[in-house]
Design a protein around this motif. Structure first.
Motif, PDB file in Angstrom:
ATOM      1  N   PRO A   6       0.826  -1.207   0.000  1.00  0.00           N
ATOM      2  CA  PRO A   6       0.000   0.000   0.000  1.00  0.00           C
ATOM      3  C   PRO A   6       0.858   1.253   0.000  1.00  0.00           C
ATOM      4  CG  PRO A   6      -0.814  -1.608   1.596  1.00  0.00           C
ATOM      5  CD  PRO A   6       0.523  -2.112   1.116  1.00  0.00           C
ATOM      6  N   ALA A   7       0.460   2.244  -0.770  1.00  0.00           N
ATOM      7  CA  ALA A   7       1.200   3.489  -0.854  1.00  0.00           C
ATOM      8  C   ALA A   7       1.112   4.262   0.459  1.00  0.00           C
ATOM      9  CB  ALA A   7       0.647   4.338  -1.994  1.00  0.00           C
ATOM     10  N   ALA A   8       2.199   4.927   0.811  1.00  0.00           N
ATOM     11  CA  ALA A   8       2.202   5.737   2.022  1.00  0.00           C
ATOM     12  C   ALA A   8       1.353   6.980   1.818  1.00  0.00           C
ATOM     13  CB  ALA A   8       3.639   6.143   2.362  1.00  0.00           C
ATOM     14  N   VAL A   9       0.614   7.372   2.840  1.00  0.00           N
ATOM     15  CA  VAL A   9      -0.232   8.556   2.766  1.00  0.00           C
ATOM     16  C   VAL A   9      -0.017   9.408   3.999  1.00  0.00           C
ATOM     17  CG1 VAL A   9      -2.008   7.514   1.334  1.00  0.00           C
ATOM     18  CG2 VAL A   9      -2.147   7.254   3.794  1.00  0.00           C
ATOM     19  N   SER A  10      -0.535  10.629   3.957  1.00  0.00           N
ATOM     20  CA  SER A  10      -0.416  11.525   5.098  1.00  0.00           C
ATOM     21  C   SER A  10      -1.424  11.117   6.166  1.00  0.00           C
ATOM     22  CB  SER A  10      -0.686  12.959   4.647  1.00  0.00           C
ATOM     23  OG  SER A  10      -2.053  13.107   4.294  1.00  0.00           O
ATOM     24  N   PRO A  11      -1.256  11.615   7.407  1.00  0.00           N
ATOM     25  CA  PRO A  11      -2.198  11.269   8.472  1.00  0.00           C
ATOM     26  C   PRO A  11      -3.641  11.658   8.158  1.00  0.00           C
ATOM     27  CG  PRO A  11      -0.217  12.259   9.379  1.00  0.00           C
ATOM     28  CD  PRO A  11      -0.127  12.414   7.897  1.00  0.00           C
ATOM     29  N   SER A  12      -3.832  12.658   7.275  1.00  0.00           N
ATOM     30  CA  SER A  12      -5.182  13.110   6.944  1.00  0.00           C
ATOM     31  C   SER A  12      -5.817  12.315   5.811  1.00  0.00           C
ATOM     32  CB  SER A  12      -5.150  14.595   6.557  1.00  0.00           C
ATOM     33  OG  SER A  12      -4.336  14.787   5.416  1.00  0.00           O
ATOM     34  N   LYS A  14      -6.236   8.210   4.436  1.00  0.00           N
ATOM     35  CA  LYS A  14      -6.013   6.813   4.808  1.00  0.00           C
ATOM     36  C   LYS A  14      -5.725   5.909   3.613  1.00  0.00           C
ATOM     37  CE  LYS A  14      -7.078   7.740   9.143  1.00  0.00           C
ATOM     38  NZ  LYS A  14      -7.529   9.135   9.015  1.00  0.00           N
ATOM     39  N   PHE A  15      -6.382   6.163   2.472  1.00  0.00           N
ATOM     40  CA  PHE A  15      -6.251   5.323   1.280  1.00  0.00           C
ATOM     41  C   PHE A  15      -5.772   6.146   0.091  1.00  0.00           C
ATOM     42  CE2 PHE A  15      -9.803   2.025   2.415  1.00  0.00           C
ATOM     43  CZ  PHE A  15      -8.968   1.450   3.352  1.00  0.00           C
ATOM     44  N   VAL A  16      -5.090   5.468  -0.852  1.00  0.00           N
ATOM     45  CA  VAL A  16      -4.736   6.069  -2.132  1.00  0.00           C
ATOM     46  C   VAL A  16      -5.617   5.440  -3.215  1.00  0.00           C
ATOM     47  CG1 VAL A  16      -2.957   6.297  -3.902  1.00  0.00           C
ATOM     48  CG2 VAL A  16      -2.359   6.587  -1.500  1.00  0.00           C
ATOM     49  N   PRO A  17      -6.458   6.241  -3.869  1.00  0.00           N
ATOM     50  CA  PRO A  17      -7.279   5.697  -4.955  1.00  0.00           C
ATOM     51  C   PRO A  17      -6.460   5.524  -6.226  1.00  0.00           C
ATOM     52  CG  PRO A  17      -7.728   8.039  -4.671  1.00  0.00           C
ATOM     53  CD  PRO A  17      -6.763   7.657  -3.586  1.00  0.00           C
ATOM     54  N   GLU A 237     -16.376  12.266  -5.961  1.00  0.00           N
ATOM     55  CA  GLU A 237     -16.458  12.727  -4.570  1.00  0.00           C
ATOM     56  C   GLU A 237     -16.473  11.555  -3.600  1.00  0.00           C
ATOM     57  OE1 GLU A 237     -19.883  15.222  -4.606  1.00  0.00           O
ATOM     58  OE2 GLU A 237     -18.898  16.797  -5.793  1.00  0.00           O
ATOM     59  N   SER A 238     -17.120  10.460  -3.985  1.00  0.00           N
ATOM     60  CA  SER A 238     -17.107   9.265  -3.148  1.00  0.00           C
ATOM     61  C   SER A 238     -15.705   8.685  -3.045  1.00  0.00           C
ATOM     62  CB  SER A 238     -18.069   8.216  -3.721  1.00  0.00           C
ATOM     63  OG  SER A 238     -18.109   7.064  -2.906  1.00  0.00           O
ATOM     64  N   ALA A 239     -14.942   8.748  -4.144  1.00  0.00           N
ATOM     65  CA  ALA A 239     -13.557   8.265  -4.124  1.00  0.00           C
ATOM     66  C   ALA A 239     -12.705   9.104  -3.179  1.00  0.00           C
ATOM     67  CB  ALA A 239     -12.969   8.306  -5.534  1.00  0.00           C
ATOM     68  N   ALA A 240     -12.899  10.420  -3.220  1.00  0.00           N
ATOM     69  CA  ALA A 240     -12.142  11.299  -2.329  1.00  0.00           C
ATOM     70  C   ALA A 240     -12.508  11.021  -0.865  1.00  0.00           C
ATOM     71  CB  ALA A 240     -12.423  12.754  -2.679  1.00  0.00           C
ATOM     72  N   ARG A 241     -13.796  10.827  -0.614  1.00  0.00           N
ATOM     73  CA  ARG A 241     -14.232  10.533   0.756  1.00  0.00           C
ATOM     74  C   ARG A 241     -13.616   9.223   1.254  1.00  0.00           C
ATOM     75  NH1 ARG A 241     -18.600  11.889   4.003  1.00  0.00           N
ATOM     76  NH2 ARG A 241     -19.563  13.085   2.316  1.00  0.00           N
ATOM     77  N   ALA A 242     -13.640   8.185   0.386  1.00  0.00           N
ATOM     78  CA  ALA A 242     -13.069   6.887   0.761  1.00  0.00           C
ATOM     79  C   ALA A 242     -11.575   7.028   1.051  1.00  0.00           C
ATOM     80  CB  ALA A 242     -13.318   5.872  -0.351  1.00  0.00           C
ATOM     81  N   ALA A 243     -10.901   7.854   0.242  1.00  0.00           N
ATOM     82  CA  ALA A 243      -9.466   8.047   0.441  1.00  0.00           C
ATOM     83  C   ALA A 243      -9.175   8.724   1.767  1.00  0.00           C
ATOM     84  CB  ALA A 243      -8.899   8.878  -0.710  1.00  0.00           C
ATOM     85  N   GLU A 245     -11.241   9.009   4.484  1.00  0.00           N
ATOM     86  CA  GLU A 245     -11.767   8.300   5.649  1.00  0.00           C
ATOM     87  C   GLU A 245     -11.217   6.893   5.798  1.00  0.00           C
ATOM     88  OE1 GLU A 245     -16.003   8.493   5.370  1.00  0.00           O
ATOM     89  OE2 GLU A 245     -16.074  10.664   5.753  1.00  0.00           O
ATOM     90  N   GLY A 246     -10.683   6.330   4.714  1.00  0.00           N
ATOM     91  CA  GLY A 246     -10.116   4.991   4.792  1.00  0.00           C
ATOM     92  C   GLY A 246     -11.138   3.885   4.885  1.00  0.00           C
ATOM     93  N   ARG A 247     -12.287   4.100   4.235  1.00  0.00           N
ATOM     94  CA  ARG A 247     -13.314   3.047   4.202  1.00  0.00           C
ATOM     95  C   ARG A 247     -14.114   3.166   2.926  1.00  0.00           C
ATOM     96  NH1 ARG A 247     -18.364   4.945   5.786  1.00  0.00           N
ATOM     97  NH2 ARG A 247     -18.374   7.055   6.686  1.00  0.00           N
ATOM     98  N   MET A 248     -14.502   2.025   2.381  1.00  0.00           N
ATOM     99  CA  MET A 248     -15.295   1.986   1.152  1.00  0.00           C
ATOM    100  C   MET A 248     -16.765   2.152   1.489  1.00  0.00           C
ATOM    101  SD  MET A 248     -13.100   1.510  -1.326  1.00  0.00           S
ATOM    102  CE  MET A 248     -13.926   0.731  -2.726  1.00  0.00           C
ATOM    103  N   PRO A 249     -17.527   2.864   0.657  1.00  0.00           N
ATOM    104  CA  PRO A 249     -18.961   3.027   0.936  1.00  0.00           C
ATOM    105  C   PRO A 249     -19.724   1.723   0.722  1.00  0.00           C
ATOM    106  CG  PRO A 249     -18.402   3.956  -1.200  1.00  0.00           C
ATOM    107  CD  PRO A 249     -17.103   3.565  -0.544  1.00  0.00           C
TER     108      PRO A 249
END
Length: 249
Positions: A6-12, A14-17, A237-243, A245-249
């Motif tokens: 998994p790619a490293a991300v900032s604390p803000s 959780k996921f990289v789309p 926008e859903s992709a950005a939210r998932a990224a 928040e770190g959870r899939m809708p």
């Protein structure tokens, strides 16, 4: 970056789309909408593109040729190879920037990396707005696939399909103009006419079930007698939210 990790991300975040890119014109709408949503979450409204994301563009001209010739196996292979590349690069989930592309994701769905379902996201938004009978405007492939109808029951929706002459005119508009970024007055009239047909036949809203239709949404919305749900912006926008928040809708 280490492949298959998994790619490293900032604390803000959780996921990289990982985006499977199609038409560059529609992909740019995705990119802007994702970053706009993420920026709106930052206190103080900082206008920095801080959302980490990946993209792997398919040979879109070849994909369109496969679709028009009904070479579905070859088209599926293009989607699968792009998904594999994004998975190997460290993406946490896949965003296919095309509704028709989603109908070609059977092989990609068998991979370990999840796919953010555009039809589910759009149906959720339609239901949340208390609309019950949306009309569906999409490519012939998408309309006939039943991808929106499969989610409709879960969200108390009755998806209305257009008659053949409207479906064919929309399909022609998409492939002859919108995929190339062409927005014409004639194309706008085709979509407004289709929306009016739906409004006259019981639809309380319309789903733009082709991501390329987003190029017309702003101008068409001004003349539409019923609400429009743009699957492109909703998906982005859903992709950005998932990224974030770190959870899939």
């Amino acid at each position: 970056m280490v492949p298959n990790q998994p790619a490293a991300v900032s604390p803000s975040q959780k996921f990289v789309p990982g985006l499977i890119g199609m038409s560059v014109h529609t992909d740019s709408v995705y990119w802007h909408a994702m970053h706009r949503w993420a920026m709106d979450q930052v206190p103080g409204g900082r206008s920095l593109n801080s959302l980490r994301a990946m993209i792997c563009s398919v040979d879109f001209l070849l994909l369109v040729d496969h679709i028009r010739a009904s070479r579905w196996i070859e088209a599926q292979h293009q989607i699968t190879e792009a998904a594999k590349a994004l998975e190997a690069g460290g993406a946490h989930f896949i965003v296919i920037t095309s509704n028709t592309g989603h109908t070609l994701s059977q092989e990609a769905a068998a991979l370990h990396i999840p796919i953010l379902d555009i039809a589910k996201v759009t149906c959720v938004a339609t239901f949340a707005s208390r609309c019950k009978t949306p009309g569906l405007l999409a490519t012939s492939r998408c309309t006939e696939s039943g991808m929106y109808q499969r989610w409709a029951g879960d969200y108390e929706l009755e998806i209305l399909s257009p008659p053949v002459h409207i479906r064919d005119s929309v399909n022609e508009l998409i492939f002859d103009e919108l995929t190339s970024g062409i927005v014409s007055d004639a194309g706008v009239r085709v979509i407004i006419s289709a929306i009016q047909w739906f409004a006259e036949h019981g639809a309380d809203s319309v789903i733009f079930g082709c991501t390329d239709l987003t190029l017309l949404s702003e101008v068409v919305r001004k003349s539409s007698p019923i609400p429009i749900f743009d699957s492109t912006r909703l998906h982005a926008e859903s992709a950005a939210r998932a990224a974030i928040e770190g959870r899939m809708p």
